[in-house]
Design a protein around this motif. Structure first.
Motif: not given
Length: 500
Positions: A267-284
């Motif tokens: 995703h970063e390689a195609i132009g989405l900046p790291a600052s607008k990406l994040r991991f979200h672990d599932h609670d459920k």
């Protein structure tokens, strides 16, 4: 910001997408079909480029990933084995005053996001955890009580008068036989993964694959969403790009971490900046899952999922093995160092990567949409204006170059046509003669074309042209003979792959 409400920026992007041929409302002349969209001339090029980029990143860069194109219709027992017939539900709730329907879990997630945006992430995390517990226990009355306790109001009526929470099955069904009315229903697939699982052994044997290996697929899926909104983010007909990676039991944790990192790099390689990406672990977690994480992108309406990575254990293959009574085992003749004997027969574990093609398209479009203030002219003629353009990665831009004769005479249109004919076998290019050169630049900026090539009087003398760059608006003079190499290097998928 309430993630459920369209921002001005999103409305601008939606309007831009329609006006410049990216996305249209389906059946618009009949007032449209809710949550169904069509991709226009520029949209289909952008989406196909994104899909092709994903496909080659999976199957071309990895020697142990092969492709599949499974049918949309599947034998109905497939969805019994997968659990979709019994449990593919979303919790829905209606407001008694507005009659508007919502997904109960989305209401709570948006409330948690409000806490996070207000600087209280702990409260948001606690709310998300409580919601996850209630949904896991199927305590729908508790979910309603939580909505009321949090004073969540309907965005239309502004009231907290809610119905009970009910489960709503998301699968579309149709008649499976034209002549037998008693035939069981056939479902439009709600996901593409099951087509991979039921073909596991067919692919493994025919492609002579050895574990670990993956099967990649791009295809349509269908879900009868309770609330479909936020443009193409949540639709009833959508496209998934999935890869199921089959591994030896006990190695799934390592492969989960590997693919988690690899997919973010994509995703970063195609132009989405790291600052607008994040991991979200599932609670459920699903009862069979060992781990699950979403890659979220910050859309104008907040952080939302664009891809999921899941460690699914051996649940899917085991379920199909039990219901079909056909073994879904792999014989592993590699030697187990602990025993000195071959690993033998086992049902592989699976690590899944699944990205929504439409969501990736929307994220790419949102990030590319740029408005900047520029100054043009000199002295008293100088003026300031707002410039709008799409800063798309050249590799995915719908059109790679536009060729303009400076004027419509003196042999310039003919020379522009010669350049077009020379480049069209390698790139998607266009030629245009109408209007002033500035207006032609603007039109190409608005659809994200990275290069404009201008044929002028000097071109007729020395076979050089002016190449205007979209992002900087700078111009470079070069021989026509160098255009293919120059453009090719900029738009090559290699520019993306080098970052992976």
């Amino acid at each position: 910001m309430n993630p459920g409400i369209e921002t001005t920026q999103l409305k601008d992007i939606v309007a831009h997408a329609k006006e410049y041929g990216f996305v249209f409302q389906s059946s618009e002349i009949y007032d449209g079909l809710a949550a169904v969209y069509d991709y226009g001339p520029n949209g289909v090029e952008l989406k196909n480029n994104l899909k092709r980029l994903w496909w080659e990143a999976m199957t071309q860069l990895h020697g142990n990933v092969v492709g599949l194109d499974a049918a949309i219709f599947m034998e109905p027992r497939t969805w019994v084995a997968s659990g979709h017939v019994a449990g593919f539900n979303d919790p829905m709730i209606d407001n008694l005053d507005s009659k508007k329907r919502y997904r109960a879990d989305v209401l709570l997630e948006e409330k948690a996001a409000e806490y996070e945006n207000a600087g209280d992430p702990a409260r948001g995390a606690a709310l998300t955890a409580e919601m996850g517990r209630l949904l896991t226990e199927n305590d729908l009355a508790g979910v309603k009580e939580l909505i009321i306790r949090e004073n969540i109001k309907c965005a239309v009526s502004g009231t907290c008068k809610w119905t009970d929470v009910r489960q709503f099955n998301l699968m579309f069904s149709t008649q499976g036989s034209a002549v037998d009315s008693d035939a069981p229903p056939v479902y439009l697939r709600p996901e593409t993964a099951q087509g991979i699982f039921v073909n596991f052994l067919n692919v493994q044997k025919s492609a002579r694959m050895k574990i670990p290996f993956g099967i990649a697929q791009i295809g349509k899926a269908f879900r009868n969403e309770i609330v479909a909104r936020q443009f193409i983010f949540r639709m009833r007909e959508f496209e998934q790009m999935e890869m199921q990676f089959f591994v030896r039991p006990g190695t799934e944790g390592e492969w989960y971490d590997t693919w988690k990192a690899a997919r973010r790099r994509f995703h970063e390689a195609i132009g989405l900046p790291a600052s607008k990406l994040r991991f979200h672990d599932h609670d459920k977690l699903a009862h069979y899952a060992k781990a699950a994480v979403d890659i979220e992108f910050e859309f104008p309406f907040g952080f939302k999922e664009i891809e999921g990575i899941h460690s699914r254990s051996d649940f899917d293959l085991t379920q199909h093995q039990e219901l079909s009574r056909k073994k879904q085992q792999y014989f592993d003749n590699d030697v187990d160092p602990a025993t000195g004997k071959p690993y033998g027969n086992y049902v592989p574990y699976v690590v899944e990567t699944s990205v929504g093609a439409d969501r990736l398209f929307l994220a790419t479009l949102c990030e590319a949409f740029q408005e900047e203030t520029i100054t043009e002219g000199e002295g008293e003629a100088q003026q300031t204006k707002t410039r709008t353009f799409l800063k798309l990665h050249p590799a995915v831009a719908p059109i790679k170059a536009a060729i303009f004769p400076l004027v419509r005479k003196d042999g310039m249109p003919e020379k522009a046509q010669e350049i077009f004919d020379a480049l069209r076998f390698d790139f998607r290019v266009v030629t245009e003669e109408r209007d002033a050169i500035g207006k032609r630049y603007t039109r190409q900026d608005l659809i994200g074309t990275p290069f404009c090539i201008v044929v002028d009087g000097q071109t007729l003398e020395d076979d050089t042209v002016t190449v205007r760059h979209r992002d900087s608006r700078e111009q470079t003079r070069m021989p026509i003979s160098e255009l293919r190499t120059y453009i090719g290097e900029a738009v090559s998928f290699r520019r993306v792959f080098e970052k992976l």
